[in-house]
Write a protein that holds these residues in place. Sequence first.
Motif, mmCIF file in Angstrom:
data_model
loop_
_atom_site.group_PDB
_atom_site.id
_atom_site.type_symbol
_atom_site.label_atom_id
_atom_site.label_comp_id
_atom_site.label_asym_id
_atom_site.label_seq_id
_atom_site.Cartn_x
_atom_site.Cartn_y
_atom_site.Cartn_z
ATOM 1 N N LYS A 189 21.173 30.606 -22.729
ATOM 2 C CA LYS A 189 22.254 30.049 -21.915
ATOM 3 C C LYS A 189 23.578 30.152 -22.663
ATOM 4 C CE LYS A 189 19.220 26.862 -19.464
ATOM 5 N NZ LYS A 189 18.906 25.463 -19.126
ATOM 6 N N PRO A 190 24.688 30.377 -21.930
ATOM 7 C CA PRO A 190 25.984 30.497 -22.596
ATOM 8 C C PRO A 190 26.421 29.182 -23.241
ATOM 9 C CG PRO A 190 26.244 30.482 -20.203
ATOM 10 C CD PRO A 190 24.779 30.577 -20.467
ATOM 11 N N ARG A 191 27.227 29.301 -24.265
ATOM 12 C CA ARG A 191 27.763 28.113 -24.929
ATOM 13 C C ARG A 191 28.871 27.520 -24.063
ATOM 14 N NH1 ARG A 191 32.086 27.170 -28.462
ATOM 15 N NH2 ARG A 191 31.772 25.358 -29.840
ATOM 16 N N LEU A 192 28.759 26.242 -23.783
ATOM 17 C CA LEU A 192 29.712 25.561 -22.915
ATOM 18 C C LEU A 192 30.707 24.758 -23.743
ATOM 19 C CD1 LEU A 192 27.095 24.229 -20.350
ATOM 20 C CD2 LEU A 192 28.673 26.137 -19.986
ATOM 21 N N THR A 193 31.956 24.839 -23.358
ATOM 22 C CA THR A 193 33.004 24.047 -23.996
ATOM 23 C C THR A 193 33.854 23.397 -22.905
ATOM 24 O OG1 THR A 193 34.483 25.968 -24.086
ATOM 25 C CG2 THR A 193 33.108 25.545 -26.027
ATOM 26 N N THR A 194 34.562 22.348 -23.273
ATOM 27 C CA THR A 194 35.436 21.672 -22.309
ATOM 28 C C THR A 194 36.619 22.567 -21.970
ATOM 29 O OG1 THR A 194 34.793 19.445 -22.945
ATOM 30 C CG2 THR A 194 36.986 19.704 -21.993
ATOM 31 N N ARG A 195 36.921 22.652 -20.694
ATOM 32 C CA ARG A 195 38.048 23.458 -20.245
ATOM 33 C C ARG A 195 39.354 22.895 -20.802
ATOM 34 N NH1 ARG A 195 39.768 25.188 -14.039
ATOM 35 N NH2 ARG A 195 41.980 25.500 -14.502
ATOM 36 N N GLU A 196 40.251 23.788 -21.216
ATOM 37 C CA GLU A 196 41.545 23.372 -21.730
ATOM 38 C C GLU A 196 42.287 22.558 -20.678
ATOM 39 O OE1 GLU A 196 45.614 25.315 -23.700
ATOM 40 O OE2 GLU A 196 43.940 26.603 -23.079
ATOM 41 N N GLY A 197 42.817 21.430 -21.104
ATOM 42 C CA GLY A 197 43.507 20.538 -20.192
ATOM 43 C C GLY A 197 42.612 19.466 -19.589
ATOM 44 N N PHE A 198 41.307 19.565 -19.830
ATOM 45 C CA PHE A 198 40.363 18.598 -19.290
ATOM 46 C C PHE A 198 39.798 17.691 -20.385
ATOM 47 C CE2 PHE A 198 40.965 21.415 -15.905
ATOM 48 C CZ PHE A 198 40.351 20.955 -14.747
ATOM 49 N N GLU A 199 40.390 17.729 -21.573
ATOM 50 C CA GLU A 199 39.907 16.928 -22.687
ATOM 51 C C GLU A 199 40.246 15.448 -22.481
ATOM 52 O OE1 GLU A 199 42.173 19.347 -22.962
ATOM 53 O OE2 GLU A 199 41.407 20.965 -24.235
ATOM 54 N N VAL A 200 39.483 14.598 -23.157
ATOM 55 C CA VAL A 200 39.781 13.171 -23.194
ATOM 56 C C VAL A 200 40.171 12.797 -24.614
ATOM 57 C CG1 VAL A 200 38.208 12.632 -21.302
ATOM 58 C CG2 VAL A 200 37.355 12.590 -23.664
ATOM 59 N N GLU A 201 40.695 11.595 -24.779
ATOM 60 C CA GLU A 201 41.056 11.125 -26.110
ATOM 61 C C GLU A 201 39.805 11.062 -26.976
ATOM 62 O OE1 GLU A 201 43.198 7.258 -28.261
ATOM 63 O OE2 GLU A 201 43.028 7.387 -26.062
ATOM 64 N N GLY A 202 39.890 11.647 -28.163
ATOM 65 C CA GLY A 202 38.745 11.663 -29.060
ATOM 66 C C GLY A 202 37.714 12.724 -28.710
ATOM 67 N N GLN A 203 38.089 13.678 -27.848
ATOM 68 C CA GLN A 203 37.151 14.727 -27.446
ATOM 69 C C GLN A 203 36.709 15.549 -28.653
ATOM 70 O OE1 GLN A 203 36.480 15.735 -23.883
ATOM 71 N NE2 GLN A 203 34.787 16.803 -24.867
ATOM 72 N N ASP A 204 35.416 15.734 -28.799
ATOM 73 C CA ASP A 204 34.883 16.639 -29.805
ATOM 74 C C ASP A 204 33.558 17.170 -29.278
ATOM 75 O OD1 ASP A 204 32.854 14.720 -30.335
ATOM 76 O OD2 ASP A 204 34.086 13.771 -31.873
ATOM 77 N N GLU A 205 32.897 17.982 -30.070
ATOM 78 C CA GLU A 205 31.676 18.626 -29.598
ATOM 79 C C GLU A 205 30.500 17.671 -29.476
ATOM 80 O OE1 GLU A 205 30.713 22.166 -31.689
ATOM 81 O OE2 GLU A 205 32.544 23.208 -31.086
#
Length: 324
Positions: free
Chosen positions: A112-128
């Motif tokens: 399965k592809p590696r998923l990351t948070t879309r730019e601009g959709f992050e929250v405060e303290g967002q990390d992997e």
Amino acid sequence: MNGRETGTAADGRQRRRRGLLRRRPGYAVLAGLLVAAASGCAAGGEDAGGAQEAKLRAGQAGAEAAPAAGALGTRAERAHRAELARAARAVAAKKWGLAVAPLAAPVPPAAKPRLTTREGFEVEGQDESLPPVFTRVPTEDKVVFLTMDDGDDKDPELLKMMSELNIPYSAFLSDYVVRDDYAYFADAQARGVVLNNHTLNHRYLPGLSYEEQKHEICGQQDVIEKRFGKRPRIFRPPYGNYNTDTLKAAKSCGITAVPLWEAEAFPDRMEWREGEAKLHPGDIILTHFRGTKEWQGSMPDLIRSVMKVVTDQGYAVARLEDYV
């Protein structure tokens, strides 16, 4: 929301149980559909359609993992099965009023592809460590993903249509509109639909405390596990709204991914997150379990509309959980 199924819940559950017992796996389903078409059943009335449905299993594309090459037999046998599938889709497309048969999705990726948070959709303290939030799955396959939210309209014709057309879709359920007929979604699950989390009561999550959000999300995890036997990995927040507490609460009860959407489908139109009315590989399409009481069209009308866009643009619908 409206669009409740008519008739008694007991009658509906009894009919669906009978259908579940009679469904057969594998490409025997496709052969059965072709035989029915040859005898005129596929174009018949309700009695013919009901007899045909008794022969159909959930033909959800990607609902079963692709067997190893040896298990599939010779190349000629694989080609024969593919041809049966194409012919069955053509017959079903005619029956359900689609101008063109849906395209077949490719074999899902081995990894399965590696998923990351879309730019601009992050929250405060967002990390992997938090579940990624995304609107498109990273893939070069010319596929899109169809998702349906809430669960209010329980149209039995939708179950038949999607099985016979072999179109996969993912359900994101809210218990407050599902609990009056769990059997409907058990039937959908038996047909290959994965049942995902959309909270207990469809509340605006950023307006709630962490503990309240955890109750909404983790409580729905518990309901789905109890009623359908499997705890979801995937969660969609109501209205697409979330904050840091949302993702932390979701993670705490086993959620690993938060898919939103690139486009939303209605019986008479598509609405797009971006300006261009164009699909891209991996786009997630949102729609809802709703019907004529809220829309100018039924659930089958919706599928005809969205599949025209998808197929005309050269895409197949793939199973979200095969990529996420």
